[in-house]
Design a protein around this motif. Sequence first.
Motif, PDB file in Angstrom:
ATOM      1  N   VAL A   1      -5.344   2.730   5.246  1.00 58.91           N
ATOM      2  CA  VAL A   1      -5.762   1.746   6.267  1.00 58.91           C
ATOM      3  C   VAL A   1      -4.825   0.535   6.224  1.00 58.91           C
ATOM      4  N   MET A   2      -4.514   0.078   5.006  1.00 58.02           N
ATOM      5  CA  MET A   2      -3.638  -1.089   4.849  1.00 58.02           C
ATOM      6  C   MET A   2      -2.257  -0.807   5.451  1.00 58.02           C
ATOM      7  N   LEU A   3      -1.745   0.390   5.180  1.00 56.76           N
ATOM      8  CA  LEU A   3      -0.409   0.742   5.693  1.00 56.76           C
ATOM      9  C   LEU A   3      -0.416   0.784   7.223  1.00 56.76           C
ATOM     10  N   TRP A   4      -1.445   1.443   7.777  1.00 55.01           N
ATOM     11  CA  TRP A   4      -1.475   1.611   9.242  1.00 55.01           C
ATOM     12  C   TRP A   4      -1.948   0.365   9.983  1.00 55.01           C
ATOM     13  N   ALA A   5      -2.315  -0.653   9.207  1.00 59.73           N
ATOM     14  CA  ALA A   5      -2.700  -1.916   9.859  1.00 59.73           C
ATOM     15  C   ALA A   5      -1.463  -2.651  10.385  1.00 59.73           C
ATOM     16  N   ILE A   6      -0.282  -2.341   9.830  1.00 62.60           N
ATOM     17  CA  ILE A   6       0.932  -3.109  10.203  1.00 62.60           C
ATOM     18  C   ILE A   6       1.172  -3.113  11.720  1.00 62.60           C
TER      19      ILE A   6
ATOM     20  N   ALA B   1       0.834  -1.204   0.000  1.00 61.64           N
ATOM     21  CA  ALA B   1       0.000   0.000   0.000  1.00 61.64           C
ATOM     22  C   ALA B   1       0.867   1.253   0.000  1.00 61.64           C
ATOM     23  N   TRP B   2       2.002   1.172   0.679  1.00 64.93           N
ATOM     24  CA  TRP B   2       2.924   2.319   0.697  1.00 64.93           C
ATOM     25  C   TRP B   2       3.402   2.637  -0.731  1.00 64.93           C
ATOM     26  N   PHE B   3       3.693   1.582  -1.496  1.00 64.37           N
ATOM     27  CA  PHE B   3       4.116   1.805  -2.885  1.00 64.37           C
ATOM     28  C   PHE B   3       2.976   2.419  -3.697  1.00 64.37           C
TER      29      PHE B   3
ATOM     30  N   LEU C   1     -12.251  -8.253   8.186  1.00 60.00           N
ATOM     31  CA  LEU C   1     -12.924  -7.214   7.399  1.00 60.00           C
ATOM     32  C   LEU C   1     -11.953  -6.586   6.397  1.00 60.00           C
ATOM     33  N   LEU C   2     -10.739  -6.304   6.873  1.00 60.37           N
ATOM     34  CA  LEU C   2      -9.741  -5.663   5.998  1.00 60.37           C
ATOM     35  C   LEU C   2      -9.441  -6.546   4.781  1.00 60.37           C
ATOM     36  N   PHE C   3      -9.154  -7.840   5.044  1.00 57.57           N
ATOM     37  CA  PHE C   3      -8.829  -8.729   3.913  1.00 57.57           C
ATOM     38  C   PHE C   3     -10.023  -8.852   2.964  1.00 57.57           C
ATOM     39  N   ALA C   4     -11.237  -8.902   3.531  1.00 57.71           N
ATOM     40  CA  ALA C   4     -12.434  -9.021   2.687  1.00 57.71           C
ATOM     41  C   ALA C   4     -12.573  -7.789   1.799  1.00 57.71           C
ATOM     42  N   VAL C   5     -12.392  -6.609   2.393  1.00 60.28           N
ATOM     43  CA  VAL C   5     -12.529  -5.364   1.610  1.00 60.28           C
ATOM     44  C   VAL C   5     -11.431  -5.283   0.549  1.00 60.28           C
ATOM     45  N   VAL C   6     -10.211  -5.652   0.941  1.00 63.68           N
ATOM     46  CA  VAL C   6      -9.087  -5.592  -0.014  1.00 63.68           C
ATOM     47  C   VAL C   6      -9.343  -6.563  -1.170  1.00 63.68           C
ATOM     48  N   LEU C   7      -9.809  -7.767  -0.858  1.00 63.25           N
ATOM     49  CA  LEU C   7     -10.075  -8.747  -1.917  1.00 63.25           C
ATOM     50  C   LEU C   7     -11.196  -8.260  -2.839  1.00 63.25           C
TER      51      LEU C   7
ATOM     52  N   ARG D   1      -7.673   5.510  -2.172  1.00 61.64           N
ATOM     53  CA  ARG D   1      -6.570   6.009  -1.339  1.00 61.64           C
ATOM     54  C   ARG D   1      -6.801   5.744   0.151  1.00 61.64           C
ATOM     55  N   TRP D   2      -8.039   5.925   0.622  1.00 60.81           N
ATOM     56  CA  TRP D   2      -8.295   5.738   2.060  1.00 60.81           C
ATOM     57  C   TRP D   2      -7.955   4.311   2.479  1.00 60.81           C
ATOM     58  N   LEU D   3      -8.275   3.343   1.581  1.00 66.35           N
ATOM     59  CA  LEU D   3      -8.001   1.944   1.912  1.00 66.35           C
ATOM     60  C   LEU D   3      -6.488   1.682   1.943  1.00 66.35           C
ATOM     61  N   GLN D   4      -5.781   2.366   1.063  1.00 63.35           N
ATOM     62  CA  GLN D   4      -4.318   2.204   1.058  1.00 63.35           C
ATOM     63  C   GLN D   4      -3.716   2.688   2.388  1.00 63.35           C
TER      64      GLN D   4
END
Lengths: 523, 76
Positions: free
Chosen positions: A444-449, A210-212, A421-427, A439-442
Amino acid sequence: MQSISELMQVVDWSRAQFAMTAIYHWIFVPLTLGLGFIVAIMETFYYKTGDAFWKRTTKFWMRLFGINFAIGVATGIILEFEFGTNWSNYSYFVGDIFGAPLAIEGIMAFFLESTFIAVMFFGWNKVSKGFHLTATWLTAIGANLSALWILVANGWMQYPVGMQFNPETARNEMVSFFDVLFSPVAMNKFFHTVSSGYVLAAVFVVGVSAWFLLRRRENQMALRSIKIASVFGMASILLCVFTGDGSGVWVSRTQPMKLAAMEAHYDGSEGAPLVAVGILKPEAERTSNEDAFYFKIEIPKLLSIMSAHDVDAYVAGINDLVYGNPERGILSASEKMERGRVAIDELARYREAMENGDSETMQAIARKFDPQTDEGKEFLSEYFAYFGYGYLQSPEDIVPNVPLTFYAFRVMVGIGCLFILLFAVVLWTGYRKSLERTRWLQYVMLWAIPFAYIASMAGWVVAEVGRQPWTIQDLLPTVAAVSRIDATSVMVTFFIFALLFTALLIAEIKIMTKQISIGPKNE
Amino acid sequence: MANAFVKLIDIYRFGFQDSRLFRRLLLLIGIKLFIMFAILRLIFFPDLLAGKSEREKAATIIENLTTLPSAGLGAE
């Protein structure tokens, strides 16, 4: 002879030191466990398609795997030092059982990983594609097999099986390797722990990718990595939920106090509800289910379902386990303390007889510890089973830190649910091909780490704080397991380790972030 | 077998020669192992049961387990 207050200082500092060492060690381990498989899957795509894109992508993630592996390698050695020094009574008491899995782990890790990791990192273009792929898979499998042996040892501490106590050597000796290895608690713990590591690694790959995307760099690599990691992550988290359900059942059977503490469940009941969200009152005010919380939201019957897969199952509460519940056949802790002291006294008598060369008394006591005799069967189940209780000072000592266990459990489960939920939304977003634009999801993905690491640590807090005061369930509390050493030396090493591990963590984060910012390299 | 071992050593050797990153990581591993084995192990981790026979070790542990200053056992 140390006074009880001096001894408790040693216990507290030794526990703090062990917890700190284990936490820092665990920062590196789960990423290794999961990223190894993700890299192996990516390389399998390269092997099957011959597409240079996959080779470049594999090498990038493999580089991050290598950094994490190198920084984390051998941090676990300090834990093994601590067993021998801070917990020498424990180490000797269980040496044969605990030592076997750890020795297998050491040998397996050394030979499997040190051989194939070299091929994996440096063998590109030096060995065939097939051999390289095999080395990558074997490195990933080897890391997970190492985890198996460690978790078998840990599982045994939570549910000691397959052993017999020998009063002459003061050791529990293994009588069934099969029972130790395939103990349901150990197996459940292994799959739950490694699957949580896979989830962490999947979140890491999704987050870095997501950072990329946020930087609008390496979009193709990021999108395909996200696809693989989110499928891997979703499968892993479902396995984690399934094994978590198994853990609930086994904790209920083997460590009912841990379950009661996880739920702040004070009074046993049938059809017990699970507190989904709640804020606990201070310890002095928590005496029953009614006055334990400032507020709570309950899910009816769920705790009974979680503990026994039965909506009406009885779930013992903290009060039942401390003060006893004759109706339910639950012994009070004070009764168990009395029985434990009888077992300790027998061991003391054996020692005295040994010193005096009184072989008749020695044989008589040895028969009590022999499970082959009727006398032995009765003594072992009625007295030695509560050996550790004999060291406790009050019945309330069997209650672990309730708020820490309660909140850590909710942090682990809450973050785990968010990851589903995150994996479901990303898929779904990936399927709709709109991930690049969302962008908002990107973000969220980054800050999920960091949340993946928090959930992973919280899981260990539940497992290890929840089983206090035991190093070995019911047999050896921390106060008896600790070495007779000076608290000051433990305190000094605590701060030295804290400095060393913090430096290593900073080094990892710096090297890792630098390599991520460099990105995949062209050949 | 010997050939495979030599080849493995070569893979390591050439691998580290080719990669500055992995040379740095190797240095880091070396420093860490030095701290763990040469400093911590020797200075802070004395083996409490070293030099004792199995019987003496057992006697020490049984004494520890039966004279703990808790729950009224042993001397306060």
